[in-house]
Design a protein around this motif. Structure first.
Motif, PDB file in Angstrom:
ATOM      1  N   SER A   4      -0.965  10.525  -1.246  1.00  0.00           N
ATOM      2  CA  SER A   4       0.489  10.678  -1.175  1.00  0.00           C
ATOM      3  C   SER A   4       0.997   9.924   0.040  1.00  0.00           C
ATOM      4  CB  SER A   4       0.873  12.159  -1.087  1.00  0.00           C
ATOM      5  OG  SER A   4       0.417  12.719   0.123  1.00  0.00           O
ATOM      6  N   GLY A   5       2.294   9.815   0.144  1.00  0.00           N
ATOM      7  CA  GLY A   5       2.875   9.112   1.274  1.00  0.00           C
ATOM      8  C   GLY A   5       4.357   9.379   1.392  1.00  0.00           C
ATOM      9  N   ARG A   6       4.923   8.818   2.421  1.00  0.00           N
ATOM     10  CA  ARG A   6       6.346   8.956   2.721  1.00  0.00           C
ATOM     11  C   ARG A   6       6.805   7.629   3.316  1.00  0.00           C
ATOM     12  NH1 ARG A   6       8.618  14.083   5.068  1.00  0.00           N
ATOM     13  NH2 ARG A   6      10.822  13.594   4.885  1.00  0.00           N
ATOM     14  N   ALA A   7       8.008   7.201   2.964  1.00  0.00           N
ATOM     15  CA  ALA A   7       8.523   5.943   3.493  1.00  0.00           C
ATOM     16  C   ALA A   7       9.979   6.120   3.897  1.00  0.00           C
ATOM     17  CB  ALA A   7       8.394   4.828   2.456  1.00  0.00           C
ATOM     18  N   THR A   8      10.352   5.445   4.988  1.00  0.00           N
ATOM     19  CA  THR A   8      11.689   5.572   5.553  1.00  0.00           C
ATOM     20  C   THR A   8      12.178   4.216   6.029  1.00  0.00           C
ATOM     21  OG1 THR A   8      11.055   7.761   6.400  1.00  0.00           O
ATOM     22  CG2 THR A   8      13.064   6.795   7.288  1.00  0.00           C
ATOM     23  N   ALA A  69       5.203   5.774  -2.388  1.00  0.00           N
ATOM     24  CA  ALA A  69       6.378   6.061  -1.560  1.00  0.00           C
ATOM     25  C   ALA A  69       7.037   4.772  -1.068  1.00  0.00           C
ATOM     26  CB  ALA A  69       5.999   6.949  -0.383  1.00  0.00           C
ATOM     27  N   LEU A  70       6.235   3.799  -0.700  1.00  0.00           N
ATOM     28  CA  LEU A  70       6.774   2.524  -0.232  1.00  0.00           C
ATOM     29  C   LEU A  70       7.520   1.807  -1.353  1.00  0.00           C
ATOM     30  CD1 LEU A  70       6.937   0.738   2.248  1.00  0.00           C
ATOM     31  CD2 LEU A  70       4.725  -0.222   1.636  1.00  0.00           C
ATOM     32  N   ARG A  71       6.950   1.831  -2.553  1.00  0.00           N
ATOM     33  CA  ARG A  71       7.606   1.218  -3.709  1.00  0.00           C
ATOM     34  C   ARG A  71       8.923   1.951  -4.029  1.00  0.00           C
ATOM     35  NH1 ARG A  71       5.808  -2.350  -7.273  1.00  0.00           N
ATOM     36  NH2 ARG A  71       3.615  -2.079  -6.724  1.00  0.00           N
ATOM     37  N   ALA A  72       8.911   3.287  -3.931  1.00  0.00           N
ATOM     38  CA  ALA A  72      10.115   4.075  -4.192  1.00  0.00           C
ATOM     39  C   ALA A  72      11.207   3.763  -3.166  1.00  0.00           C
ATOM     40  CB  ALA A  72       9.785   5.566  -4.185  1.00  0.00           C
ATOM     41  N   LEU A  73      10.813   3.581  -1.900  1.00  0.00           N
ATOM     42  CA  LEU A  73      11.799   3.238  -0.872  1.00  0.00           C
ATOM     43  C   LEU A  73      12.425   1.881  -1.148  1.00  0.00           C
ATOM     44  CD1 LEU A  73      13.220   3.964   1.813  1.00  0.00           C
ATOM     45  CD2 LEU A  73      11.422   2.620   2.933  1.00  0.00           C
ATOM     46  N   VAL A  74      11.603   0.898  -1.487  1.00  0.00           N
ATOM     47  CA  VAL A  74      12.128  -0.444  -1.771  1.00  0.00           C
ATOM     48  C   VAL A  74      13.136  -0.381  -2.919  1.00  0.00           C
ATOM     49  CG1 VAL A  74      11.500  -2.751  -2.608  1.00  0.00           C
ATOM     50  CG2 VAL A  74      10.177  -1.674  -0.771  1.00  0.00           C
ATOM     51  N   ALA A  75      12.847   0.407  -3.948  1.00  0.00           N
ATOM     52  CA  ALA A  75      13.793   0.557  -5.063  1.00  0.00           C
ATOM     53  C   ALA A  75      15.067   1.261  -4.595  1.00  0.00           C
ATOM     54  CB  ALA A  75      13.140   1.348  -6.196  1.00  0.00           C
ATOM     55  N   LEU A  76      14.920   2.259  -3.749  1.00  0.00           N
ATOM     56  CA  LEU A  76      16.051   3.032  -3.249  1.00  0.00           C
ATOM     57  C   LEU A  76      17.003   2.188  -2.408  1.00  0.00           C
ATOM     58  CD1 LEU A  76      17.117   6.003  -3.124  1.00  0.00           C
ATOM     59  CD2 LEU A  76      15.759   6.254  -1.041  1.00  0.00           C
ATOM     60  N   ARG A  94      13.699  -0.998  10.526  1.00  0.00           N
ATOM     61  CA  ARG A  94      12.253  -0.932  10.350  1.00  0.00           C
ATOM     62  C   ARG A  94      11.954  -0.042   9.150  1.00  0.00           C
ATOM     63  NH1 ARG A  94       9.687   0.302  16.345  1.00  0.00           N
ATOM     64  NH2 ARG A  94      10.208  -1.730  17.230  1.00  0.00           N
ATOM     65  N   ILE A  95      10.848  -0.336   8.502  1.00  0.00           N
ATOM     66  CA  ILE A  95      10.334   0.566   7.474  1.00  0.00           C
ATOM     67  C   ILE A  95       9.131   1.272   8.079  1.00  0.00           C
ATOM     68  CG2 ILE A  95       9.161   0.724   5.247  1.00  0.00           C
ATOM     69  CD1 ILE A  95      10.913  -1.602   4.293  1.00  0.00           C
ATOM     70  N   TRP A  96       9.150   2.599   7.990  1.00  0.00           N
ATOM     71  CA  TRP A  96       8.045   3.435   8.451  1.00  0.00           C
ATOM     72  C   TRP A  96       7.355   3.991   7.215  1.00  0.00           C
ATOM     73  CZ3 TRP A  96       7.035   3.427  13.559  1.00  0.00           C
ATOM     74  CH2 TRP A  96       8.056   3.014  14.420  1.00  0.00           C
ATOM     75  N   TRP A  97       6.042   3.835   7.147  1.00  0.00           N
ATOM     76  CA  TRP A  97       5.279   4.291   5.989  1.00  0.00           C
ATOM     77  C   TRP A  97       4.098   5.113   6.475  1.00  0.00           C
ATOM     78  CZ3 TRP A  97       1.136   0.961   3.332  1.00  0.00           C
ATOM     79  CH2 TRP A  97       0.650   1.588   2.186  1.00  0.00           C
ATOM     80  N   SER A  98       4.014   6.348   6.031  1.00  0.00           N
ATOM     81  CA  SER A  98       2.881   7.224   6.328  1.00  0.00           C
ATOM     82  C   SER A  98       2.169   7.527   5.029  1.00  0.00           C
ATOM     83  CB  SER A  98       3.348   8.556   6.923  1.00  0.00           C
ATOM     84  OG  SER A  98       4.089   8.345   8.090  1.00  0.00           O
ATOM     85  N   ALA A  99       0.860   7.491   5.057  1.00  0.00           N
ATOM     86  CA  ALA A  99       0.082   7.782   3.866  1.00  0.00           C
ATOM     87  C   ALA A  99      -1.009   8.781   4.215  1.00  0.00           C
ATOM     88  CB  ALA A  99      -0.531   6.492   3.314  1.00  0.00           C
ATOM     89  N   GLY A 122      13.245  -8.593   4.542  1.00  0.00           N
ATOM     90  CA  GLY A 122      13.157  -9.132   5.897  1.00  0.00           C
ATOM     91  C   GLY A 122      12.955  -8.064   6.956  1.00  0.00           C
ATOM     92  N   VAL A 123      12.290  -6.960   6.589  1.00  0.00           N
ATOM     93  CA  VAL A 123      12.081  -5.845   7.508  1.00  0.00           C
ATOM     94  C   VAL A 123      10.586  -5.620   7.687  1.00  0.00           C
ATOM     95  CG1 VAL A 123      12.522  -3.386   7.884  1.00  0.00           C
ATOM     96  CG2 VAL A 123      14.230  -4.772   6.730  1.00  0.00           C
ATOM     97  N   ASP A 124      10.161  -5.435   8.933  1.00  0.00           N
ATOM     98  CA  ASP A 124       8.752  -5.143   9.207  1.00  0.00           C
ATOM     99  C   ASP A 124       8.410  -3.733   8.751  1.00  0.00           C
ATOM    100  OD1 ASP A 124       8.386  -7.635  10.383  1.00  0.00           O
ATOM    101  OD2 ASP A 124       8.827  -6.890  12.395  1.00  0.00           O
ATOM    102  N   VAL A 125       7.151  -3.539   8.354  1.00  0.00           N
ATOM    103  CA  VAL A 125       6.644  -2.233   7.946  1.00  0.00           C
ATOM    104  C   VAL A 125       5.686  -1.741   9.026  1.00  0.00           C
ATOM    105  CG1 VAL A 125       5.285  -0.955   6.240  1.00  0.00           C
ATOM    106  CG2 VAL A 125       6.838  -2.774   5.495  1.00  0.00           C
ATOM    107  N   TYR A 126       5.941  -0.540   9.528  1.00  0.00           N
ATOM    108  CA  TYR A 126       5.071   0.124  10.488  1.00  0.00           C
ATOM    109  C   TYR A 126       4.361   1.235   9.731  1.00  0.00           C
ATOM    110  CZ  TYR A 126       7.591  -2.344  14.132  1.00  0.00           C
ATOM    111  OH  TYR A 126       8.127  -3.317  14.928  1.00  0.00           O
ATOM    112  N   GLY A 127       3.047   1.153   9.639  1.00  0.00           N
ATOM    113  CA  GLY A 127       2.311   2.094   8.806  1.00  0.00           C
ATOM    114  C   GLY A 127       1.289   2.916   9.562  1.00  0.00           C
ATOM    115  N   THR A 128       1.052   4.111   9.031  1.00  0.00           N
ATOM    116  CA  THR A 128       0.036   5.024   9.551  1.00  0.00           C
ATOM    117  C   THR A 128      -0.665   5.671   8.375  1.00  0.00           C
ATOM    118  OG1 THR A 128       1.393   5.557  11.481  1.00  0.00           O
ATOM    119  CG2 THR A 128      -0.381   7.084  10.961  1.00  0.00           C
ATOM    120  N   VAL A 129      -1.989   5.709   8.424  1.00  0.00           N
ATOM    121  CA  VAL A 129      -2.757   6.434   7.420  1.00  0.00           C
ATOM    122  C   VAL A 129      -3.366   7.646   8.109  1.00  0.00           C
ATOM    123  CG1 VAL A 129      -4.723   6.380   5.845  1.00  0.00           C
ATOM    124  CG2 VAL A 129      -3.243   4.381   6.053  1.00  0.00           C
ATOM    125  N   HIS A 130      -3.068   8.831   7.574  1.00  0.00           N
ATOM    126  CA  HIS A 130      -3.623  10.076   8.098  1.00  0.00           C
ATOM    127  C   HIS A 130      -4.895  10.384   7.316  1.00  0.00           C
ATOM    128  CE1 HIS A 130       0.039  10.820  10.392  1.00  0.00           C
ATOM    129  NE2 HIS A 130       0.672  10.338   9.336  1.00  0.00           N
TER     130      HIS A 130
END
Length: 151
Positions: A4-8, A69-76, A94-99, A122-130
């Protein structure tokens, strides 16, 4: 693998009011924090923050890549396509993505079409995998151990 994940999408600004970001991007935020607001940490926010968030989303049967979640954010945020470059200079998007992984490796796939869609924003993605499940009764954190030896 990612389960699962979350994107902002977050726009931080030192001067631009979040209502201006809403108007420029044509998107309603899911959260706004104004400079001067007391945060949960007890610190005072020194900048404005405007965010659109997916909430936590699990993989689907059709998408086991871990990037749901990242794909859903891009669509949103598609309505804002082409508008992000027109944000005032003090705004930093910025796009923040946690997985969240079910293994200690946390592997994921970033499909080429999704990477291309992010590139058009044109936005950087900052990601974290838990890697650890904090609710897992067998995890070191839940058991109150640090994983080291006592002596």
């Amino acid at each position: 693998m990612i389960q699962s994940g979350r994107a902002t999408l977050t726009v931080s600004s030192s001067e631009t009011d979040p209502s201006v970001v809403t108007d420029l991007l044509g998107l309603e935020p899911t959260r706004v924090t104004k400079a001067g607001t007391l945060r949960k940490s007890g610190r005072v926010a020194d900048h404005h923050t405007w965010s659109v968030d997916t909430g936590e989303l699990s993989n689907t049967i059709d998408d086991q890549t871990g990037s749901h979640a990242l794909r859903a954010l891009v669509a949103l945020i598609q309505p804002a396509l082409g508008r992000l470059p027109y944000l005032p200079p003090d705004c930093e998007p910025r796009i923040w993505w946690s997985a969240y992984s079910d293994s200690v490796q946390g592997g994921f796939v970033l499909p080429a079409d999704l990477a291309a869609s992010i590139g058009t924003l044109g936005v950087d993605v900052y990601g974290t995998v838990h890697l650890d499940d904090p609710e897992d009764p067998m995890s070191d954190a839940a058991a109150g151990t640090s994983g080291g030896s006592d002596g």
